[in-house]
Design a protein around this motif. Structure first.
Motif, short mmCIF file in Angstrom:
data_model
loop_
_atom_site.label_atom_id
_atom_site.label_comp_id
_atom_site.label_asym_id
_atom_site.label_seq_id
_atom_site.Cartn_x
_atom_site.Cartn_y
_atom_site.Cartn_z
N ILE A 117 0.79 -1.38 -0.08
CA ILE A 117 -0.17 0.08 0.12
C ILE A 117 0.98 1.28 0.07
O ILE A 117 0.54 2.15 -0.83
N PHE A 118 1.96 1.09 0.98
CA PHE A 118 2.65 2.22 0.93
C PHE A 118 3.47 2.81 -0.51
O PHE A 118 3.65 3.60 -0.89
N ALA A 119 3.85 1.51 -1.24
CA ALA A 119 4.72 1.72 -2.52
C ALA A 119 3.73 2.23 -3.37
O ALA A 119 4.06 3.23 -4.17
N ILE A 120 2.45 1.73 -3.46
CA ILE A 120 1.50 2.22 -4.32
C ILE A 120 1.07 3.87 -3.99
O ILE A 120 0.92 4.43 -4.92
N ALA A 121 0.93 4.09 -2.75
CA ALA A 121 0.73 5.53 -2.46
C ALA A 121 1.67 6.35 -2.88
O ALA A 121 1.65 7.53 -3.45
N VAL A 122 3.16 6.08 -2.68
CA VAL A 122 4.20 6.81 -3.25
C VAL A 122 4.18 7.07 -4.73
O VAL A 122 4.37 8.04 -5.03
N VAL A 123 3.86 5.93 -5.35
CA VAL A 123 3.95 6.16 -6.71
C VAL A 123 2.95 6.87 -7.40
O VAL A 123 2.77 7.67 -8.05
N ALA A 124 1.57 6.90 -6.68
CA ALA A 124 0.44 7.43 -7.04
C ALA A 124 0.69 8.86 -6.73
O ALA A 124 0.43 9.83 -7.64
N ILE A 125 1.27 9.44 -5.84
CA ILE A 125 1.52 10.88 -5.09
C ILE A 125 2.65 11.14 -6.24
O ILE A 125 2.53 12.59 -6.79
N GLY A 126 3.66 10.52 -6.83
CA GLY A 126 4.49 10.89 -7.83
C GLY A 126 3.99 11.29 -9.24
O GLY A 126 4.23 12.06 -9.74
N ILE A 127 2.95 10.46 -9.39
CA ILE A 127 2.35 10.72 -10.85
C ILE A 127 1.54 11.77 -10.62
O ILE A 127 1.42 12.37 -11.60
N LEU A 128 0.74 11.87 -9.51
CA LEU A 128 -0.24 13.07 -9.60
C LEU A 128 0.43 14.35 -9.40
O LEU A 128 0.20 15.24 -10.19
N SER A 129 1.67 14.43 -8.93
CA SER A 129 2.44 15.71 -8.68
C SER A 129 2.82 16.02 -10.20
O SER A 129 3.04 17.11 -10.71
N ALA A 130 3.45 15.03 -10.82
CA ALA A 130 4.13 15.17 -12.19
C ALA A 130 2.87 15.69 -13.40
O ALA A 130 3.32 16.27 -14.02
N ILE A 131 1.72 15.19 -13.02
CA ILE A 131 0.59 15.69 -13.80
C ILE A 131 0.11 17.16 -13.51
O ILE A 131 -0.09 17.96 -14.02
N LEU A 132 -0.17 17.20 -11.92
CA LEU A 132 -0.92 18.58 -11.60
C LEU A 132 0.16 19.66 -11.42
O LEU A 132 -0.55 20.69 -11.78
N ILE A 133 1.31 19.49 -11.11
CA ILE A 133 2.10 20.73 -10.99
C ILE A 133 2.38 21.28 -12.28
O ILE A 133 2.15 22.55 -12.41
N PRO A 134 2.78 20.75 -13.48
CA PRO A 134 2.90 21.29 -14.72
C PRO A 134 1.55 21.96 -15.26
O PRO A 134 1.54 23.15 -15.80
N ALA A 135 0.53 21.23 -15.00
CA ALA A 135 -0.79 22.00 -15.30
C ALA A 135 -1.37 22.93 -14.33
O ALA A 135 -2.37 23.41 -14.58
N GLY A 136 -0.52 23.18 -13.27
CA GLY A 136 -0.93 24.46 -12.68
C GLY A 136 -2.12 24.23 -11.62
O GLY A 136 -2.56 25.24 -10.89
N LEU A 137 -2.34 22.92 -11.41
CA LEU A 137 -3.48 22.56 -10.47
C LEU A 137 -2.75 22.38 -8.98
O LEU A 137 -3.72 22.41 -8.24
N LEU A 138 -1.77 21.94 -8.82
CA LEU A 138 -1.03 21.86 -7.41
C LEU A 138 0.20 22.86 -7.33
O LEU A 138 1.27 22.88 -7.78
N THR A 139 -0.66 23.92 -6.72
CA THR A 139 0.24 25.19 -6.45
C THR A 139 0.35 25.25 -5.04
O THR A 139 -0.04 24.36 -4.07
N PHE A 140 1.29 26.25 -4.49
CA PHE A 140 1.41 26.56 -3.07
C PHE A 140 0.11 26.82 -2.60
O PHE A 140 -0.40 26.13 -1.41
N GLU A 141 -0.99 27.53 -3.06
CA GLU A 141 -2.15 27.73 -2.40
C GLU A 141 -2.99 26.56 -2.38
O GLU A 141 -3.69 26.21 -1.39
N SER A 142 -3.23 25.82 -3.54
CA SER A 142 -3.94 24.44 -3.38
C SER A 142 -3.42 23.46 -2.14
O SER A 142 -4.20 22.91 -1.57
N PHE A 143 -2.06 23.47 -2.17
CA PHE A 143 -1.38 22.48 -1.05
C PHE A 143 -1.65 22.98 0.22
O PHE A 143 -2.23 22.33 1.15
N ILE A 144 -1.69 24.36 0.50
CA ILE A 144 -2.11 25.20 1.74
C ILE A 144 -3.60 24.53 2.15
O ILE A 144 -3.85 24.28 3.25
N ASN A 145 -4.40 24.69 1.16
CA ASN A 145 -5.76 24.32 1.42
C ASN A 145 -6.03 23.00 1.66
O ASN A 145 -6.89 22.76 2.38
N LEU A 146 -5.34 21.98 1.06
CA LEU A 146 -5.55 20.96 1.19
C LEU A 146 -5.01 20.50 2.67
O LEU A 146 -5.95 19.75 3.23
#
Length: 497
Positions: free
Chosen positions: A233-262
């Motif tokens: 489960i831990f390995a899957i979570a790390v991979v999932a977070i890595g993939i989501l970050s790689a997609i969301l950060i360039p798309a401008g969806l994971l920003t300082f503000e959105s991370f703070i809100n999360l």
């Protein structure tokens, strides 16, 4: 852990050698002293490092954003303690958790000591958050393992240990602040890294002789099947977070503000889920459910208190830097030095408060009333800051004595709520959730700082009167409401005083 195993651990620890206490207290005292030295030294200059211009050695972040990130940092540190406790209980024991945590903290400070980018700053943030989550809750657990259940020295031992925490927190801002002023921020962070390195050396070279078996047992180890499932489960979570970050950060969806809100949302939802699970569990008796209900207003009061107290490293740090006269009585003051006031006042006044409660005995205020007084002190500490601004306006620098007074008043509140809250948590916790309820108590600080990440956005020199007045006034009003409700809350506590 069975009583037999507990006694075996106690017997393995030399029971004298440090002021009449187990020899292992020396190891843990100085390990935690240096860990707190490194953490509070880093924290004393971190917000300045974030918002100072690049030409002044900082990262040049927006000032409001820096204050929000600082709050989120503190929130994540407290949240990670829940994970650190679980890892120690289920996988590798508290002693290894302390060791691994110390290494990660040291690496995090080294990352800050290397002149770099915002990316390097976030690498250090991840390392220090995880490291502190591993070390901070577990080193206290090892202290408790050295004493038998009926050892009358236990409370005094924790008091000595607590003094070590505050001594490190007191010295760090003075030294790290002075070094960063004289040279640059990275030298200051290097001092923090060296502090953690010294703490690790103390732990490594004295634990075998002084700690015996303390910290080596895994209380509730995972079975091989559970371990395999957990790591998967831990390995899957790390991979999932890595993939989501790689997609969301360039798309401008994971920003300082959105991370703070999360993190703000998580800071509120996690303790809420804890309360629901404890209350609805079939393992919780009717009397325990009543006590859980009594604990809710105390928890909310703690969130309000820590929301003000923790702004000592954000809003009041900024106030020290921008609004305070730093040349006083012929001395040039570093704004980081003000971070030493809280631990200094705790060292001075904690024995006085403890003696006062002993003297009052059964005549002392109830737990809810102590919480209500703490909220009133917290609110007053903010209202005090209004006075110099009211008379001098927002353009003139104010005397540093106003900040000293504010830090002093909030410490009075802290001494009413922090030790009392720990004690109340152990008394009100359902038997099946005793350890998790202690984690819940620390999540009050996480929730407070998660909320602060949103609140600090409203602060500026122009709004400081409204800011301090609104928050300080709200805390006093809540304190009065809690005082009025205290007999009702006491009734729900079912005999707990």
């Amino acid at each position: 852990m069975s009583k037999l195993n507990r006694q075996k651990i106690v017997d393995s620890v030399p029971q004298t050698g440090f002021f009449g206490h187990p020899k292992g207290l020396f190891t843990l005292f100085f390990t935690e002293f240096w860990e707190r030295f490194s953490y509070y030294g880093m924290r004393a200059i971190l917000v300045f490092y974030m918002y100072y211009e690049v030409s002044k050695g900082g990262l040049g972040l927006d000032e409001t954003l820096a204050l929000s990130i600082m709050s989120i940092y503190g929130s994540l540190v407290y949240m990670s303690g829940v994970i650190g406790g679980w890892l120690a209980d289920r996988i590798f024991g508290t002693s290894k958790a302390v060791f691994y945590g110390g290494i990660l903290i040291m690496l995090g400070h080294i990352a800050l000591a290397i002149p770099g980018s915002v990316a390097m700053f976030f690498v250090s943030m991840i390392l220090i958050v995880i490291g502190t989550g591993l070390l901070k809750p577990n080193v206290s657990t090892v202290v408790g393992e050295m004493y038998s259940e009926n050892d009358t020295r236990r409370d005094a031992g924790f008091t000595i240990f607590y003094m070590g925490i505050n001594a490190g927190a007191f010295l760090a801002p003075l030294i790290v602040g002075s070094v960063s002023e004289a040279y640059n921020f990275h030298y200051g962070f290097a001092i923090a890294a060296i502090g953690m390195f010294v703490g690790l050396l103390v732990f490594i070279f004295t634990k075998k002789k002084n700690l015996g078996l303390a910290g080596t047992a895994v209380p509730n180890p995972l079975s091989p099947a559970e371990k395999k499932k957990t790591f998967t489960i831990f390995a899957i979570a790390v991979v999932a977070i890595g993939i989501l970050s790689a997609i969301l950060i360039p798309a401008g969806l994971l920003t300082f503000e959105s991370f703070i809100n999360l993190v703000t949302i998580l800071g509120i939802l996690i303790p809420t889920a804890y309360f629901i699970i404890m209350y609805r569990s079939p393992k919780t008796t009717e009397v325990e459910r009543s006590r859980v209900l009594a604990y809710i207003p105390l928890f909310l009061a703690a969130v309000m208190f820590w929301a003000i107290q923790e702004q000592g490293s954000t809003i009041l740090a900024n106030y020290a830097d921008k609004r305070t006269q730093l040349e006083f009585a012929g001395i040039s003051i570093s704004p980081a030095w003000f971070q030493s006031l809280n631990p200094l006042f705790i060292i001075i006044f904690a024995p006085i408060f403890a003696g006062f409660w002993v003297k009052l005995g059964d005549r002392q205020p109830s737990i809810p009333k102590k919480f209500s007084f703490s909220l009133m002190f917290a609110g007053l500490s903010f209202l005090v800051i209004l006075i110099p601004g009211y008379f001098t306006g927002s353009d003139a620098l104010v005397s540093p004595l106003w900040l000293v007074l504010s830090y002093l008043i909030v410490v009075f509140g802290e001494l009413l709520i922090s030790p009392v809250g720990l004690s109340a948590t152990t008394k009100l916790a359902p038997a099946a959730f005793s350890a998790q309820t202690m984690s819940l108590w620390f999540l009050a600080s996480a929730a407070a700082q998660a909320i602060n990440a949103q609140i600090v956005k409203f602060y500026s020199v122009e709004t400081e009167m409204a800011y301090f007045g609104t928050i300080g006034g709200a805390s006093i009003v809540l304190g009065i409401i809690l005082f009025i409700m205290s007999p009702k809350i006491q009734g729900f506590m079912k005999g707990i005083k």
